[in-house]
Design a protein around this motif. Sequence first.
Motif, PDB file in Angstrom:
ATOM      1  N   ASP A 289       8.637  -0.961  -6.436  1.00  0.00           N
ATOM      2  CA  ASP A 289       9.706  -0.203  -6.431  1.00  0.00           C
ATOM      3  C   ASP A 289       9.280   1.140  -5.775  1.00  0.00           C
ATOM      4  OD1 ASP A 289      12.452   0.652  -5.971  1.00  0.00           O
ATOM      5  OD2 ASP A 289      12.731   1.113  -8.142  1.00  0.00           O
ATOM      6  N   LEU A 290       8.617   1.221  -4.759  1.00  0.00           N
ATOM      7  CA  LEU A 290       7.977   2.398  -4.189  1.00  0.00           C
ATOM      8  C   LEU A 290       9.052   3.211  -3.635  1.00  0.00           C
ATOM      9  CD1 LEU A 290       5.474   3.844  -4.014  1.00  0.00           C
ATOM     10  CD2 LEU A 290       5.070   2.887  -1.727  1.00  0.00           C
ATOM     11  N   GLN A 291       8.971   4.470  -3.771  1.00  0.00           N
ATOM     12  CA  GLN A 291      10.042   5.590  -3.230  1.00  0.00           C
ATOM     13  C   GLN A 291       9.264   6.327  -2.308  1.00  0.00           C
ATOM     14  OE1 GLN A 291      13.307   5.445  -4.521  1.00  0.00           O
ATOM     15  NE2 GLN A 291      12.199   3.421  -5.067  1.00  0.00           N
ATOM     16  N   PRO A 292      10.412   6.879  -1.239  1.00  0.00           N
ATOM     17  CA  PRO A 292       9.669   7.627  -0.097  1.00  0.00           C
ATOM     18  C   PRO A 292       8.589   8.698  -0.315  1.00  0.00           C
ATOM     19  CG  PRO A 292      12.065   7.452   0.135  1.00  0.00           C
ATOM     20  CD  PRO A 292      11.634   6.926  -1.201  1.00  0.00           C
ATOM     21  N   ASP A 293       8.880   9.306  -1.773  1.00  0.00           N
ATOM     22  CA  ASP A 293       7.940  10.478  -2.094  1.00  0.00           C
ATOM     23  C   ASP A 293       6.425   9.785  -2.658  1.00  0.00           C
ATOM     24  OD1 ASP A 293       8.878   9.261  -4.635  1.00  0.00           O
ATOM     25  OD2 ASP A 293       9.459  11.093  -5.291  1.00  0.00           O
ATOM     26  N   GLY A 294       6.275   8.331  -2.470  1.00  0.00           N
ATOM     27  CA  GLY A 294       4.958   7.792  -2.990  1.00  0.00           C
ATOM     28  C   GLY A 294       5.387   7.386  -4.614  1.00  0.00           C
ATOM     29  N   VAL A 295       6.169   7.947  -5.084  1.00  0.00           N
ATOM     30  CA  VAL A 295       6.301   7.554  -6.624  1.00  0.00           C
ATOM     31  C   VAL A 295       7.178   6.172  -6.906  1.00  0.00           C
ATOM     32  CG1 VAL A 295       7.162   8.382  -9.037  1.00  0.00           C
ATOM     33  CG2 VAL A 295       6.316   9.836  -7.352  1.00  0.00           C
ATOM     34  N   TYR A 296       6.417   5.580  -7.828  1.00  0.00           N
ATOM     35  CA  TYR A 296       7.382   4.042  -8.191  1.00  0.00           C
ATOM     36  C   TYR A 296       8.336   4.459  -9.226  1.00  0.00           C
ATOM     37  CZ  TYR A 296       3.442   1.500  -6.070  1.00  0.00           C
ATOM     38  OH  TYR A 296       2.582   0.970  -5.249  1.00  0.00           O
ATOM     39  N   ARG A 297       9.415   3.580  -9.202  1.00  0.00           N
ATOM     40  CA  ARG A 297      10.711   3.961  -9.703  1.00  0.00           C
ATOM     41  C   ARG A 297      10.593   2.588 -10.952  1.00  0.00           C
ATOM     42  NH1 ARG A 297      16.223   4.222  -6.338  1.00  0.00           N
ATOM     43  NH2 ARG A 297      15.076   2.257  -5.759  1.00  0.00           N
TER      44      ARG A 297
ATOM     45  N   PRO B 143      -0.204   7.826 -16.955  1.00  0.00           N
ATOM     46  CA  PRO B 143       1.478   7.697 -16.959  1.00  0.00           C
ATOM     47  C   PRO B 143       2.116   8.624 -16.175  1.00  0.00           C
ATOM     48  CG  PRO B 143       0.550   7.639 -19.279  1.00  0.00           C
ATOM     49  CD  PRO B 143      -0.509   7.995 -18.469  1.00  0.00           C
ATOM     50  N   LYS B 144       3.134   8.123 -15.423  1.00  0.00           N
ATOM     51  CA  LYS B 144       3.910   8.986 -14.444  1.00  0.00           C
ATOM     52  C   LYS B 144       5.064   9.918 -15.244  1.00  0.00           C
ATOM     53  CE  LYS B 144       7.726   5.772 -13.598  1.00  0.00           C
ATOM     54  NZ  LYS B 144       8.430   4.997 -12.515  1.00  0.00           N
ATOM     55  N   ARG B 145       5.164   9.599 -16.576  1.00  0.00           N
ATOM     56  CA  ARG B 145       6.075  10.679 -17.399  1.00  0.00           C
ATOM     57  C   ARG B 145       5.574  10.722 -18.732  1.00  0.00           C
ATOM     58  NH1 ARG B 145      11.274  11.794 -15.288  1.00  0.00           N
ATOM     59  NH2 ARG B 145      11.973  12.176 -17.243  1.00  0.00           N
ATOM     60  N   PRO B 146       4.514  11.496 -18.947  1.00  0.00           N
ATOM     61  CA  PRO B 146       3.997  11.441 -20.421  1.00  0.00           C
ATOM     62  C   PRO B 146       4.707  12.215 -21.532  1.00  0.00           C
ATOM     63  CG  PRO B 146       2.589  12.819 -19.047  1.00  0.00           C
ATOM     64  CD  PRO B 146       3.835  12.300 -18.210  1.00  0.00           C
ATOM     65  N   GLU B 147       5.700  12.798 -20.950  1.00  0.00           N
ATOM     66  CA  GLU B 147       6.536  13.899 -21.859  1.00  0.00           C
ATOM     67  C   GLU B 147       8.123  13.443 -21.599  1.00  0.00           C
ATOM     68  OE1 GLU B 147       5.106  15.882 -23.696  1.00  0.00           O
ATOM     69  OE2 GLU B 147       3.048  15.801 -22.829  1.00  0.00           O
ATOM     70  N   LEU B 148       8.646  13.480 -23.034  1.00  0.00           N
ATOM     71  CA  LEU B 148      10.121  13.278 -22.689  1.00  0.00           C
ATOM     72  C   LEU B 148      10.762  14.408 -22.046  1.00  0.00           C
ATOM     73  CD1 LEU B 148      10.859  12.367 -26.529  1.00  0.00           C
ATOM     74  CD2 LEU B 148      11.540  11.035 -24.574  1.00  0.00           C
ATOM     75  N   LEU B 149      11.499  14.051 -20.852  1.00  0.00           N
ATOM     76  CA  LEU B 149      12.023  14.883 -19.833  1.00  0.00           C
ATOM     77  C   LEU B 149      13.354  14.385 -19.587  1.00  0.00           C
ATOM     78  CD1 LEU B 149       8.745  15.674 -17.422  1.00  0.00           C
ATOM     79  CD2 LEU B 149      10.058  17.189 -19.273  1.00  0.00           C
ATOM     80  N   PRO B 150      14.395  15.474 -19.170  1.00  0.00           N
ATOM     81  CA  PRO B 150      15.516  14.837 -18.562  1.00  0.00           C
ATOM     82  C   PRO B 150      15.309  14.385 -17.274  1.00  0.00           C
ATOM     83  CG  PRO B 150      15.335  17.185 -18.386  1.00  0.00           C
ATOM     84  CD  PRO B 150      14.200  16.839 -19.409  1.00  0.00           C
TER      85      PRO B 150
END
Length: 254
Positions: free
Chosen positions: A19-27, A245-252
Motif C-alpha cells: 500500500d505505497l503512498q505518493p510520498d514513498g511511505v507504505y500505509r 520501523p516507520k513509527r518507532p514512537e507513539l505519535l498522534p
Amino acid sequence: MRYERFVALGDSCTEGLDDLQPDGVYRGWADFTASVLAQGNPRFGYANLGVRGRRLDQITVEQIPSLESLRPDLVALFGGGNDLMSGGYSAAVLARRVDAAVRAATSAAPVVAVFTLSDISRRMPFGWRMGPRIEALNDAVRTSAARYGAVLVDVWADQAVHDSRYFGPDRLHLSTLGHLRLAGHLLSALDEPFPSSWLSPLPGQAAPASLADHVSWLRTQVLPVAYTRVRNRLIGRSPGDGFTPKRPELLPLQ
C-alpha cells in the motif's frame, strides 16, 4: 473500549507493503486501524514497529521489548509468514515461536490481537508445500490466543483471498483494498465501529490472469525474491536487515 496507545508489531504486512503512498511511505492495515481509533480521541497515539522480512523470533527480541516503554493499551501482532518460508522450517519450532511471541506480548499489554493467515498457498510458487505450513501456523496462533487470552483475528476462511484485487504485484502482499479489509477484520474482532465498505464484497470480478501475466510475475516478482533469499542465506543476512520501523514512537496521527 477507548484505546489511547496503539502499537503494531510484525513484518512487511504490518509495515504496509504493498500500500505505497505518493510520498514513498507504505500505509497499510495498522494505519487504517489507527485512523479509526483516533477519531474523536485527541490523546490517541500510534506506533508501528513492523519491519519487512522479520520472523517471529526476531519480532520477539527486537520489537516486543519496546512495549515496556511504550506502555500500549492495544497491541496488534501480525507475523509468521517469513517463518514459513525460512530454510530449515519445523512445525515444532514454529509453534514455540508463536507461543513465545504471544506470551511476551500479552504480558506487556492488556489487549493483544493476533492474526491467522488466509490460504495464500494457491498464490505462491510451490504452494502445495506451503499449505500445510500455513495451517500449522494458524493452529499455533489459535492455541496461543486461547492460552494467553489474546483477541483472535481469524481470516483463514475469508474468500477474498481468491480475488487478485486484494493483492499487490507479487500476489502475496496486500493491496490498498486488502489492507482495508484486514483492518476491518481487526476492528470487527475488537468490536469497534468501522466503515462497512471495508468488508463488503468488491463489485464485479477480477480480470483473469493471462499466460503473459504469469510469465511477467515469475520474471519480475518470483525469481528476484528467490535469488535475494538464497544470496542472503549464503552471506548470513536477513531480508529486513538495514530497515527500521516507520513509527518507532507513539505519535498522534496527522
